[in-house]
Design an enzyme around this catalytic site. Structure first.
Site, PDB file in Angstrom:
ATOM      1  N   SER A  10       2.871  -2.312  10.324  1.00 26.14           N
ATOM      2  CA  SER A  10       4.311  -2.472  10.539  1.00 26.14           C
ATOM      3  C   SER A  10       4.819  -3.877  10.210  1.00 26.14           C
ATOM      4  CB  SER A  10       4.699  -2.065  11.970  1.00 26.14           C
ATOM      5  OG  SER A  10       4.365  -0.697  12.189  1.00 26.14           O
TER       6      SER A  10
ATOM      7  N   GLY B 260       2.138   2.099  10.689  1.00 25.61           N
ATOM      8  CA  GLY B 260       3.142   3.161  10.558  1.00 25.61           C
ATOM      9  C   GLY B 260       3.823   3.534  11.866  1.00 25.61           C
TER      10      GLY B 260
ATOM     11  N   LYS C 141       0.083   4.295  -0.326  1.00 29.31           N
ATOM     12  CA  LYS C 141      -0.522   5.530   0.225  1.00 29.31           C
ATOM     13  C   LYS C 141      -0.244   6.699  -0.719  1.00 29.31           C
ATOM     14  CE  LYS C 141      -0.182   3.355   4.653  1.00 29.31           C
ATOM     15  NZ  LYS C 141      -0.178   3.453   6.092  1.00 29.31           N
TER      16      LYS C 141
ATOM     17  N   GLU D 184      -7.011   4.788   7.423  1.00 30.38           N
ATOM     18  CA  GLU D 184      -6.788   6.218   7.165  1.00 30.38           C
ATOM     19  C   GLU D 184      -7.987   6.826   6.448  1.00 30.38           C
ATOM     20  OE1 GLU D 184      -2.942   5.729   5.332  1.00 30.38           O
ATOM     21  OE2 GLU D 184      -2.200   5.020   7.270  1.00 30.38           O
TER      22      GLU D 184
ATOM     23  N   ASN E 274       0.874  -1.183   0.000  1.00 32.71           N
ATOM     24  CA  ASN E 274       0.000   0.000   0.000  1.00 32.71           C
ATOM     25  C   ASN E 274       0.907   1.228   0.000  1.00 32.71           C
ATOM     26  OD1 ASN E 274      -1.770   2.082   0.473  1.00 32.71           O
ATOM     27  ND2 ASN E 274      -2.290   1.454   2.569  1.00 32.71           N
TER      28      ASN E 274
ATOM     29  N   HIS F 198      -9.694   1.397   4.349  1.00 33.15           N
ATOM     30  CA  HIS F 198      -8.440   1.485   5.083  1.00 33.15           C
ATOM     31  C   HIS F 198      -8.634   2.433   6.270  1.00 33.15           C
ATOM     32  CE1 HIS F 198      -4.350   2.664   6.115  1.00 33.15           C
ATOM     33  NE2 HIS F 198      -3.971   1.521   5.584  1.00 33.15           N
TER      34      HIS F 198
ATOM     35  N   GLU G 146      -5.940  -4.840  10.199  1.00 32.78           N
ATOM     36  CA  GLU G 146      -4.872  -3.892  10.489  1.00 32.78           C
ATOM     37  C   GLU G 146      -5.177  -3.147  11.791  1.00 32.78           C
ATOM     38  OE1 GLU G 146      -2.733  -2.540   6.661  1.00 32.78           O
ATOM     39  OE2 GLU G 146      -4.613  -1.447   6.754  1.00 32.78           O
TER      40      GLU G 146
HETATM   41  P1  PGA Z   1       2.536   0.103   7.610  1.00 32.83           P
HETATM   42  O1  PGA Z   1       1.112   0.415   6.905  1.00 32.83           O
HETATM   43  O2  PGA Z   1       3.027  -1.191   7.049  1.00 32.83           O
HETATM   44  O3  PGA Z   1       3.422   1.274   7.209  1.00 32.83           O
HETATM   45  O4  PGA Z   1       2.284   0.054   9.070  1.00 32.83           O
HETATM   46  C1  PGA Z   1       0.199  -0.609   6.675  1.00 32.83           C
HETATM   47  C2  PGA Z   1      -1.048  -0.046   6.038  1.00 32.83           C
HETATM   48  O5  PGA Z   1      -1.448   1.076   6.385  1.00 32.83           O
HETATM   49  O6  PGA Z   1      -1.689  -0.692   5.174  1.00 32.83           O
END
Ligand code: PGA
Length: 254
Positions: free
Chosen positions: A215, A175, A11, A101, A9, A99, A169
């Site tokens: 992560s 993140g 982003k 976000e 992903n 997602h 998630e």
């Molecule tokens: P990350 O993000 O691996 O940077 O924690 C995962 C995601 O938001 O899909």
């Protein structure tokens, strides 16, 4: 046996020039062959500006290019939005939906996620439906309740699980460098599979791919994939680095 899926992903990152540079390195590092891409599903969820070019580059390697969102309407006066059929029109095979976000910053709700999953499925686009609890939920012991609510909302909007992947998630792990322990993740993945089983039966539950995100990186992906109900990763930060993501794909092939 379920196939492992490794989904990146990106982003809101990278230009078209950076995309081309990335794929040059990634394909080499991952040593992709027809045989390997038939054994692991590789997906990249890219920003809209990279989709067409990404598809052109990735198609020859059997890699699926996905969007990070879509609108639930088929067409019409929805300024700024893109429908599933428009994504299909440029060869896009999947989309992330819900997602965290999107839920956090763009008012995505269980209801809008449910509509989008149903619309993607109807249009023949694979939906990667994302769920996960906030830190407060985890600390107050509400994880199972929140995840059950989120999963049930979109399962109620569809009649089969065809073309649907679920990504768990935990929001506090995205993140942040904090990964759920494999055991913590497994517990929620097993819960999700049991919800699927109750709604669509054992075959569907055995078939559905459930990805872990938050992560995930080369150093922890093996222990996550070793869990019985973890079928792959939805990877943010580490998917931006060709070498890291190539290693994670290699883990999926073990
Ligand atoms: P990350 O993000 O691996 O940077 O924690 C995962 C995601 O938001 O899909």
């Amino acid at each position: 046996m379920r196939k492992v899926m490794m989904a990146g992903n990106w982003k809101m990152h990278k230009s078209n020039a950076e995309l081309e540079e990335f794929f040059g390195a990634f394909v080499k590092e991952a040593n992709l062959t027809k045989e390997s891409t038939s054994r692991v599903d590789i997906m990249f969820a890219l920003p809209y500006t990279l989709l067409a070019n990404g598809h052109k580059i990735a198609e020859q390697h059997g890699i699926c290019i996905a969007s990070q969102n879509m609108d639930s309407n088929e067409s019409g006066a929805f300024t700024g939005e893109i429908s599933a059929s428009m994504l299909k029109d440029i060869g896009i095979c999947a989309t992330l939906i819900g997602h965290s976000e999107r839920r956090q910053y763009y008012n995505e709700t269980d209801d809008s996620v449910a509509k989008k999953v149903a619309a993607a499925q109807k249009a023949g686009i694979q939906a990667v439906a994302c769920v996960g609890e906030l830190l407060d939920d985890r600390e107050s012991g509400a994880t199972n309740q929140v995840v059950t609510r989120q999963v049930s909302a979109f399962l109620d909007a569809i009649d089969t699980l065809d073309n649907v992947v679920i990504a768990y998630e935990p929001v506090w792990a995205i993140g942040t460098g904090k990964t759920a322990t494999p055991e913590m993740a497994q517990e929620v993945h097993a819960l999700i599979r049991s919800i699927v089983q109750a709604k669509f039966g054992e075959d569907a539950a055995n078939k559905v791919q459930i990805l872990y995100g938050g992560s995930a990186k080369p150093s922890n992906i093996d222990e996550l994939l070793a869990q019985p109900d973890i079928d792959g990763g939805l990877v943010g930060g580490a998917s931006l680095k060709p070498l890291d993501f190539a290693k994670m794909v290699q883990s999926g092939l073990k």
